[in-house]
Design a protein around this motif. Structure first.
Motif, PDB file in Angstrom:
ATOM      1  N   ASN A  19      31.352  50.806  94.387  1.00  0.00           N
ATOM      2  CA  ASN A  19      30.617  50.927  93.779  1.00  0.00           C
ATOM      3  C   ASN A  19      29.589  51.647  92.650  1.00  0.00           C
ATOM      4  O   ASN A  19      28.630  51.440  92.316  1.00  0.00           O
ATOM      5  N   ASP A  20      29.828  53.271  92.821  1.00  0.00           N
ATOM      6  CA  ASP A  20      29.587  53.997  92.555  1.00  0.00           C
ATOM      7  C   ASP A  20      30.372  54.646  90.953  1.00  0.00           C
ATOM      8  O   ASP A  20      31.345  54.473  90.609  1.00  0.00           O
ATOM      9  N   SER A  21      29.891  55.220  89.783  1.00  0.00           N
ATOM     10  CA  SER A  21      30.365  56.031  89.104  1.00  0.00           C
ATOM     11  C   SER A  21      31.050  56.759  88.941  1.00  0.00           C
ATOM     12  O   SER A  21      30.280  57.381  89.435  1.00  0.00           O
ATOM     13  N   VAL A  22      32.671  56.373  88.465  1.00  0.00           N
ATOM     14  CA  VAL A  22      33.727  57.778  88.730  1.00  0.00           C
ATOM     15  C   VAL A  22      34.032  57.859  87.306  1.00  0.00           C
ATOM     16  O   VAL A  22      34.706  57.068  86.617  1.00  0.00           O
ATOM     17  N   GLU A  23      33.974  59.025  86.870  1.00  0.00           N
ATOM     18  CA  GLU A  23      34.727  59.811  85.728  1.00  0.00           C
ATOM     19  C   GLU A  23      35.583  60.109  85.646  1.00  0.00           C
ATOM     20  O   GLU A  23      36.424  60.886  86.900  1.00  0.00           O
ATOM     21  N   LEU A  24      36.789  59.668  84.779  1.00  0.00           N
ATOM     22  CA  LEU A  24      38.569  59.717  84.759  1.00  0.00           C
ATOM     23  C   LEU A  24      38.616  59.923  83.611  1.00  0.00           C
ATOM     24  O   LEU A  24      38.014  59.431  82.359  1.00  0.00           O
ATOM     25  N   CYS A  25      39.962  60.721  82.929  1.00  0.00           N
ATOM     26  CA  CYS A  25      40.277  60.850  81.803  1.00  0.00           C
ATOM     27  C   CYS A  25      41.850  60.747  81.455  1.00  0.00           C
ATOM     28  O   CYS A  25      42.992  61.267  81.485  1.00  0.00           O
ATOM     29  N   SER A  26      42.135  59.602  82.788  1.00  0.00           N
ATOM     30  CA  SER A  26      43.347  59.736  82.683  1.00  0.00           C
ATOM     31  C   SER A  26      44.106  57.999  83.038  1.00  0.00           C
ATOM     32  O   SER A  26      42.650  57.269  83.251  1.00  0.00           O
ATOM     33  N   SER A  27      44.226  58.052  83.883  1.00  0.00           N
ATOM     34  CA  SER A  27      44.631  55.857  84.796  1.00  0.00           C
ATOM     35  C   SER A  27      44.352  56.333  85.419  1.00  0.00           C
ATOM     36  O   SER A  27      44.503  57.475  86.165  1.00  0.00           O
ATOM     37  N   VAL A  28      43.971  55.446  86.627  1.00  0.00           N
ATOM     38  CA  VAL A  28      43.732  55.754  88.028  1.00  0.00           C
ATOM     39  C   VAL A  28      44.849  55.409  88.606  1.00  0.00           C
ATOM     40  O   VAL A  28      44.521  56.739  89.480  1.00  0.00           O
ATOM     41  N   GLU A  29      46.060  55.619  88.303  1.00  0.00           N
ATOM     42  CA  GLU A  29      46.764  55.772  88.921  1.00  0.00           C
ATOM     43  C   GLU A  29      47.548  56.974  89.351  1.00  0.00           C
ATOM     44  O   GLU A  29      47.897  57.707  89.884  1.00  0.00           O
ATOM     45  N   CYS A  30      47.193  58.018  87.843  1.00  0.00           N
ATOM     46  CA  CYS A  30      47.305  59.182  88.094  1.00  0.00           C
ATOM     47  C   CYS A  30      46.154  60.477  88.868  1.00  0.00           C
ATOM     48  O   CYS A  30      45.461  59.986  89.346  1.00  0.00           O
TER      49      CYS A  30
END
Length: 1349
Positions: free
Chosen positions: A536-547
């Protein structure tokens, strides 16, 4: 094109950003300076080869010494040498040195060709080269789809080369010896569609036999003591005179030894005929060899180089004649070693593909020469990789590669071959269970490839993708990828430092990856977002999770699994509790799809964002006007409510809208390249029309406009938007204001204006409040992905944006496609061009059923009949392909041809009870073979396929159409379908063969016999792979090409011509000689040459375009058909009438085969044929074609169209030549009426027509008088001679130019002199110069679209 790349022209914008230098944008000056650097002036050197006279060779300073080697190996007199060095004053030149770096090499230097001692490698290269020379006219490599050979038939129709070396030198009046009658099957109305003429027999291909056998001897390799005598290998040869000889290849050359088939005696024979080249040796022992080899080389050198050069990617032919299988040592050797290109024919030498692919990306790109070098390297490695991956994928399915996990069941196996990793498109380990199992696993590789393509096009330094090729072969989908260094040694869990390996349950991020991906987020419209991981921690992404991000052992940052680069398509993703906009619901969306990976295409995202940008500008502008109005009137009432009805003169300046330029709004920097580069005049225009009557019609002062239902406003009439724009005074100025606001990024603007921008941003769903910026979050609606609570608003906005985009596709893009087909700016001719038209507008093929239903409901349905027919046949063949895929997976190799022929019988043959012939078991006893479980992917051993019946197959096709395309097909058999939808069986056969890779024997098939099936297993010759891969682009060349097109459209032909020539050089520099984009370049160049009056040059360029189109796209590709038509026009203008006719007949035959007679393109083709026949006084034939053209034009353009008027006029002219004045008058009157109603009395065309009517009436009266005279006075009547004139060539040419949309610009005296034109040509030009104003509704049609792949 073959590999549907859509429109990925985004390289340019992104590139110039990274370079930090704006030389792409900074005018053309800098570019042109750089270009000059490249083309240093060439110089001439003398070459002296043993036994020949010295000859001159033109070279350029950039060339490598190696390139001179290549030239010598191709020249007629030196082609038999391969093992030599070039020496200047006794010094050996380094093969890889550039000529300019060699000391003392200058104009007139003498280079000596010096024979060098052989090594085993050199001896092999020599034998292979000799074999290639012997096979140079033999088309079997093209039929078998190897070594990038492909077919070309142009030379058969033009009698060799059209240029100076051609046999037809005499111009002038060659009317006497022309035979103009076309073959029966291409006359209008003929129902016969033969296959055999598709591949006319070339007399040159009956090869002159030089040798009976040339193979490696069974005595290889030489034993130790012979090795120490210099023996490298032994050859066995049978000459045409039946002499059997054994030859030793030694370090000193080739000589006869005394071995026979059964005794080994390596001693030199007497005489031994020791020669440095095998050709010299054979010429001494076989007179037939000497004679035929010389003749063969003469013929080889006479062929156009474009018939011989290898294409960058393999093109396969779906038909082939029966080719004799001859002994061939090199082919046999290749099959048993893993050869991947010319260099490595020693097994065990494999290439490190990943290293090559990534190092080429890292090459510098600061200036033009560097970029050219880099792009050339990238392109070369990509095409080599695609070829290697294809070979490997076939080897895997054919069972020739050992799996790396051999213990698992076949579907789960993975393979490594030649440093490429192969996996099968099945859902292994329930990875895709939530997403649709095998269907998802089948769709994921193509989605991933689209992702690789998109990231590759953005080209961010420091971010690496894998080389990826997707191969469909024998019913299996294989993904081939280059291997990340070190990935095989470690577990995936350790190596993934960004993204998720379990669809979002556990997620990690990494700052370096965020920084790299941030650079791609604007061009790819991907929004940065946070997701929750398992803690439940927030993780920053700049693409879809599968990438996934993995740092390889080479320290590079790789991203892989890019299958969700683009946002999901809500129309095919039913989500509980989510309601789609009404536009989608009306069409019956959301619909259940096979899998949950359906995503929107990049082209759609681009079009949607551009559409929103226009909306945004308009809203900001309206609000600003409101404010201004409020200031002026000091009241708070909405100022513009009534003004909509008062049209004013101030037409808004269109240049502000991004559609006008391909680099689109500089202010906000949105990349809209892909939509506008595809074809500037079709994809950009509809967007302007779409923002019609949305909000402009109901401005409100306070805050954001009500933008719910009208957001994707259905465009009912394409005009509404434009009229509205023109009817609101001052909108243009307001737009300019709005642009300045946006440009300044929200700083230093007065709060009022800032509020305007904020409101507009909110309304269009921009992610920033101070400027226009739309991006998508690709993880919305991904199962298993959770978002933090603080981003609920954001997620809601994103959901709305996705629904709007899905609705935009249905309510704007599909109608715009249909509108383009109605006004003929899009003219699909077959399945591939239809798919391309859909893709260019961002419509996925899964919408095909929806598109067809839309066409069905269109009032102008009759004018879309061709489109509907092609759509139905595409839908049927795609359904058949889906069924065929699973059908093939159950077939063992020995039954393959029987199974394929049985399937085709069920699909196309009228024979009701097609029974499969199980192959007779020549060899195996069934009992034994049943025991072993089959271990190769491509081996089922069941015979379930044999039980398929035609009625069952057609039931399955109908249910597939229903479940996949949601389209109802009424059909129980092929004959019903053909009857109901007006299809052709040959067309269906071509479509299914091309889609599945089947190659069939070329002969006449009797589909309609009810007594025996059409196909037997002998008719199935081969099954080829269908390959999808990335197509790297030549960005600088493309810029030049575009600015050239722009110049031409503004009417600066000369400047345009120079730019296009420049583009051609750059394209050649990057792609080599063969490529679809070079083809488009040549076509445009030819058209310019023609318009500027240089007919021979036009002919030569267009000939190259035709050859290239045949070779790169295929001999019956729609593009090739159009190239044939252009070439025919230029042939006619050059006085080669019979050639022009042959080319037009060929084009008509191909068009009949590919679609059918009932197609708008047929009208243009038949008008061309009719005009040429009229010119050679074949009036009756001419009428058949012209009257058919008239029928088709009337059907597809409507009876009141100017095209129809012109058709009537052409028919009238032929009747006039036949002296049938009544019919002539009747047609000309029809034409006159159309002109009068459309253009008015005063228009030039109307006047011309009425003049012609007067003339016809006079002629008719004169004729009648003469006839009366004869009746009255009998034979001794004094008859006035009547003028029956054959039409002059100039007048025929003038009409040809008009119907082909070419309008002449009168040339100045100086130009004419430059064009070395004689007086006669000049008169012709002046005649043509009269038709200055655009006649016809086609403008100066030079917007030849460059096919983006």
């Amino acid at each position: 094109m073959v590999n549907g790349d859509g429109a990925h022209g985004h390289t340019d914008e992104a590139e110039s950003k990274q370079d930090g230098s704006a030389e792409v944008d900074g005018g053309e000056e800098s570019n042109e300076q750089e270009v000059i650097v490249i083309q240093d002036t060439g110089f001439t050197v003398k070459i002296q080869a043993p036994g020949t006279e010295p000859f001159d060779l033109q070279v350029s300073p950039q060339e490598m010494v190696q390139e001179i080697h290549q030239v010598l190996m191709d020249r007629e007199d030196t082609c038999h040498r391969t093992c030599f060095s070039l020496q200047l004053d006794g010094n050996v030149l380094d093969n890889f040195a550039e000529l300019k770096s060699i000391e003392g090499l200058q104009e007139g230097s003498l280079l000596k060709v010096v024979e060098e001692p052989y090594t085993v490698r050199e001896a092999r290269i020599h034998v292979r080269h000799i074999r290639d020379l012997l096979k140079s006219l033999d088309p079997s490599d093209a039929y078998n789809g190897v070594d990038c050979n492909s077919l070309s038939f142009l030379s058969i129709f033009t009698d060799g080369d059209l240029g100076d070396s051609g046999k037809r030198k005499k111009k002038g009046n060659e009317l006497e010896q022309i035979d103009c009658t076309p073959p029966e099957h291409i006359l209008p109305g003929s129902k016969d569609r033969p296959l055999v003429p598709l591949q006319p027999q070339n007399k040159d291909w009956k090869p002159m036999q030089c040798l009976k056998v040339l193979t490696m001897s069974g005595w290889n390799p030489p034993p130790g003591n012979r090795k120490m005598h210099g023996d490298l290998m032994y050859l066995y040869i049978v000459t045409v005179e039946e002499r059997h000889v054994s030859i030793t290849a030694s370090t000193r050359g080739f000589y006869l030894n005394q071995s026979t088939t059964y005794t080994f005696n390596p001693k030199p024979a007497n005489p031994s005929f020791l020669s440095h080249s095998l050709v010299e040796l054979l010429s001494q022992i076989s007179p037939a060899f000497k004679k035929n080899f010389t003749a063969l080389q003469k013929k080889r050198v006479q062929r156009h180089p474009f018939e011989r050069i290898a294409t960058p990617f393999q093109v396969y032919s779906w038909t082939a004649p029966q080719v004799d299988h001859a002994m061939d040592c090199v082919r046999a050797e290749d099959a048993y070693t893993s050869r991947l290109g010319y260099e490595e024919h020693i097994p065990g030498q494999t290439r490190d593909w990943n290293e090559e692919l990534q190092t080429t990306r890292e090459l510098p790109r600061k200036n033009l020469p560097e970029r050219l070098l880099r792009e050339r390297a990238i392109f070369k490695v990509h095409s080599d990789f695609a070829a290697a991956a294809t070979r490997g994928a076939m080897a895997v399915i054919d069972g020739n590669v050992m799996a790396i996990n051999p213990g698992e069941e076949t579907r789960m196996q993975m393979f490594i071959w030649n440093n490429i990793f192969f996996s099968l498109g099945f859902d292994v380990r329930d990875h895709y269970r939530e997403l649709g199992g095998d269907a998802a696993a089948h769709a994921a590789p193509t989605n991933d490839l689209n992702g690789v393509r998109a990231y590759g096009a953005v080209d961010v330094e420091g971010l690496y993708t894998l080389g990826t090729v997707v191969v469909d072969y024998r019913g299996y989908r294989v993904t081939a990828q280059s291997i990340i260094p070190g990935i095989l040694e470690r577990e995936q869990e350790q190596s993934v430092i960004y993204g998720s390996i379990d669809f979002g349950k556990t997620v990690v991020s990494h700052s370096k990856y965020l920084e790299l991906l941030e650079k791609t987020s604007r061009p790819l419209k991907v929004q940065r977002h946070n997701v929750l991981n398992e803690k439940n921690d927030s993780v920053e992404l700049c693409s879809s999770v599968e990438c996934k991000g993995i740092i390889g052992n080479d320290g590079r940052h790789y991203i892989l699994d890019l299958l969700r680069t683009f946002p999901p398509d809500m129309n095919f993703l039913p989500v509980d509790g989510e309601v789609l906009p009404p536009e989608s619901q009306r069409q019956g969306f959301p619909r259940q799809h096979r899998h949950r990976l359906a995503c929107l295409r990049q082209e759609l995202i681009e079009a949607f964002v551009e559409h929103r940008y226009l909306l945004f500008m308009k809203m900001a502008a309206l609000q600003l006007m409101q404010q201004k109005a409020n200031k002026d009137t000091k009241t708070e009432t909405p100022a513009i409510t009534e003004t909509a009805e008062t049209p004013t003169e101030s037409k808004p300046d269109a240049t502000q809208t991004p559609t006008a330029s391909s680099d689109s709004p500089s202010a906000t920097d949105i990349s809209t390249d892909s939509t506008s580069t595809t074809d500037n005049d079709t994809s950009a225009a509809p967007q302007t029309a779409m923002d019609g009557e949305e909000n402009s019609s109901k401005p409100t002062t306070n805050g954001p406009l009500e933008l719910t239902a009208t957001q994707n406003g259905e465009c009912k009439s394409p005009l509404e938007g434009k009229e509205l724009e023109e009817s609101i005074p001052g909108l243009a100025q307001a737009k300019e204001l709005a642009e300045t606001l946006v440009a300044e990024d929200g700083s230093c603007i007065d709060p009022k204006s800032r509020e305007v921008v904020l409101n507009a941003c909110k309304a269009v769903g921009s992610i920033s409040n101070t400027s226009f910026d739309i991006r998508f979050n690709p993880d919305i609606f991904s199962p298993g992905v959770r978002f933090p609570d603080d981003s609920t608003d954001d997620v809601q906005k994103q959901k709305q944006l996705l629904k709007d985009a899905a609705a935009f596709l249905v309510s704007c893009q599909i109608p715009s496609l249909v509108k383009d087909c109605l006004d003929h700016s899009a003219v699909p001719m077959d399945g591939a061009t239809l798919t391309e038209a859909l893709h260019q507008r961002g419509i996925n093929v899964r919408y095909l059923g929806t598109v067809l239903e839309f066409v069905d409901k269109t009032p102008a349905k009759a004018q879309l009949e061709h489109f509907y027919r092609i759509g139905i046949s595409e839908l049927i063949t795609r359904c058949a392909k889906h069924i065929f895929k699973t059908y093939l997976q159950g077939v063992e190799l020995s039954a393959l041809s029987a199974a394929v022929s049985h399937f085709l019988n069920c699909f196309l043959s009228s024979f009701p009870d097609a029974v499969a012939h199980l192959p007779p078991d020549e060899l195996v006893s069934r009992r034994k073979s049943r025991k072993r479980r089959n271990r190769v992917p491509g081996g089922g051993d069941n015979t379930a396929w044999a039980s398929l019946t035609p009625s069952e197959l057609w039931k399955n096709i109908a249910s597939e159409a229903q479940s996949y395309y949601h389209f109802t097909l009424q059909c129980e058999s092929v004959d019903q379908v053909v009857e109901k939808y007006g299809l052709q069986k040959t067309t269906l056969l071509r479509e299914i063969s091309v889609k599945t890779g089947i190659q069939i024997l070329i002969k006449e098939y009797n589909f309609d016999s009810r007594h025996k099936p059409a196909f037997t297993e002998e008719d199935i010759l081969n099954i080829f792979p269908v390959v999808k891969h990335v197509n790297p682009k030549a960005s600088d060349a493309f810029h030049f090409f575009q600015s050239g097109q722009a110049k031409v459209q503004q009417g600066f032909l000369k400047e345009g011509c120079e730019l296009i020539n420049e583009a051609l050089n750059l394209f050649n520099n990057v792609y080599g000689a063969m490529h679809v984009e070079i083809c488009a370049c040549l076509r445009l160049l030819a058209r310019l040459n023609y318009i500027m009056g240089d007919h021979p040059e036009a002919l030569s360029n267009q000939q190259k375009a035709v050859l290239m189109s045949e070779r790169v796209l295929g001999i019956e590709h729609p593009n090739t058909i159009q190239e044939y038509m252009h070439l025919a026009l230029y042939c006619f203008a050059n006085g080669q009438l019979s050639t022009a006719l042959k080319l037009l007949y060929r084009a008509r035959y191909l068009l009949l085969l590919v679609c059918s007679e009932d197609h708008p393109e047929m009208a243009l083709l038949d008008s061309n044929i009719g005009l040429v026949l009229h010119g050679v006084m074949e009036y009756d034939l001419s009428l058949r074609f012209l009257e058919y053209a008239l029928t088709v034009n009337t059907k597809y353009h409507g009876p009141r169209s100017l095209k129809v008027a012109l058709s009537h006029h052409l028919v009238a002219r032929v009747y006039e030549s036949k002296a049938e004045f009544r019919s002539a008058l009747q047609h000309e009157k029809e034409g006159y009426t159309i002109y009068k109603n459309q253009m008015g009395e005063a228009h030039e065309k109307t006047k011309e027509s009425s003049e012609y009517l007067k003339y016809l009436t006079q002629q008719a009266v004169a004729l009648q008088r003469t006839m009366n005279e004869i009746y009255k006075n009998g034979s001794n009547a004094s008859i006035m001679p009547l003028k029956f004139t054959a039409p002059s060539m100039a007048s025929v040419l003038e009409q040809l130019n008009i119907i082909n949309g070419i309008i002449f610009i009168p040339l100045s005296q100086k130009d004419l002199e430059n064009l070395k034109a004689e007086v006669q040509r000049r008169q012709q030009l002046q005649e043509l110069g009269k038709s200055e104003e655009p006649i016809e509704d086609s403008p100066l049609e030079l917007e030849d679209k460059i096919p983006i792949d």
